[in-house]
Design an enzyme around this catalytic site. Sequence first.
Site, PDB file in Angstrom:
ATOM      1  N   CYS A  82       2.738  -0.780   3.576  1.00  0.00           N
ATOM      2  CA  CYS A  82       2.831   0.362   4.488  1.00  0.00           C
ATOM      3  C   CYS A  82       1.652   1.311   4.297  1.00  0.00           C
ATOM      4  CB  CYS A  82       4.163   1.083   4.258  1.00  0.00           C
ATOM      5  SG  CYS A  82       4.370   2.521   5.302  1.00  0.00           S
ATOM      6  N   CYS A 127       2.443   4.975   4.665  1.00  0.00           N
ATOM      7  CA  CYS A 127       3.070   5.593   3.487  1.00  0.00           C
ATOM      8  C   CYS A 127       2.040   5.828   2.384  1.00  0.00           C
ATOM      9  CB  CYS A 127       4.152   4.703   2.888  1.00  0.00           C
ATOM     10  SG  CYS A 127       5.195   3.873   4.056  1.00  0.00           S
ATOM     11  N   ASP A 128       1.142   4.867   2.178  1.00  0.00           N
ATOM     12  CA  ASP A 128       0.369   4.859   0.932  1.00  0.00           C
ATOM     13  C   ASP A 128      -1.136   5.083   1.066  1.00  0.00           C
ATOM     14  OD1 ASP A 128       2.728   4.361  -0.403  1.00  0.00           O
ATOM     15  OD2 ASP A 128       2.528   2.194  -0.234  1.00  0.00           O
TER      16      ASP A 128
END
Length: 310
Positions: free
Chosen positions: A136, A139-140
């Site tokens: 992701c 997300c990261d």
Amino acid sequence: MSDENTYDVIIIGSGPAGLTAAIYTSRSRLKTLMIAGSLWGGQLMLTTEVENFPGFPEGIQGPDLMNKMQRQAERLGTEILFKEATDIDLFSNPFKVKVQDRLFEGQSIIIATGASARWLGLESETRLRGRGVSTCATCDAAFFKDKKTVVVGGGDTAIEEALVLTKFVQKVMVIHRRDKLRATKALQARAFENDKIRFLWDTVVQEILGKERVEGVHVKNVKSGEESRLSTDAVFIAIGHKPNTDLFKGKIALDDKGYIIVHNETRTSVEGVFAAGDAVDYHYRQAITAAGAGCKAALDVEKYLESQES
Ligand code: NAP
């Protein structure tokens, strides 16, 4: 079985499809149990900004959106159990769902168990998950500011991940096993125009290198057989998704990839069992399409239960 454990509808899964279904069935005064899973909320819990869900002109964080849906379902009467369904019996109605040692009965079932990102299946990938290996970028990506990154895959997800990464990182190398992308032309064009994105064609990742953190990848050209190493700080795997339908194998019809086969929009091969969201849909895979499908499943359950009474 006590009335306490008997429901008009049991919804398995708690992403946008399941929660929308729950909002509708509860509002229609159907006694609704949602088996949400221990990691409830589905894939939106792994995202940050959601800009394309209607009704939020400034955008909304994925987990905030799911919290709002959950509160809405509960306010309307949905009972939510934050545990996994461990077994299911769909051979006779009322259907039976086991959650560890507890048994619940439902006159109808809505399956909304979604899908999960697929992995390459390397030992190093599991070991370094969360230490530079991710599925992701949204997300990261921020953890890899000005670093070198790799994206594996050639579909829409891979290219979207690469584009998200370019907002943070120094460089993105997209490693694809063929010499043509599967992604839509519009996304491809954006990637080809972006100076930060490079491509390594006809190449597979054989190992992710690093002890404590990702340090590189060992790759192989599938045409020449040549092997080499590439240094990178992160590897984003974007090779598609797998439907979360293992629990239903041999119990309802699934296609060869494990997606639930439906007819008339939401009806599975078992009468009284309905399905919605990414466990069915491998094409659109959007929160809003899953929510729409959840709504349809709820309306179809209502009609089904009415037909059983008459
Ligand atoms: P996908 O279209 O199935 O693409 C998966 C990619 O990963 C393919 O390029 C495939 O290679 C590669 N791949 C699969 N297994 C691999 C392996 N073991 N090793 C190396 N590479 C592997 O999956 P997706 O990109 O997640 O997209 C799924 C669906 O969601 C699509 O319908 C897509 O259009 C949709 N989607 C849409 C958007 C959007 O509209 N913005 C965004 C994301 C996803 P091959 O090409 O050789 O098969």
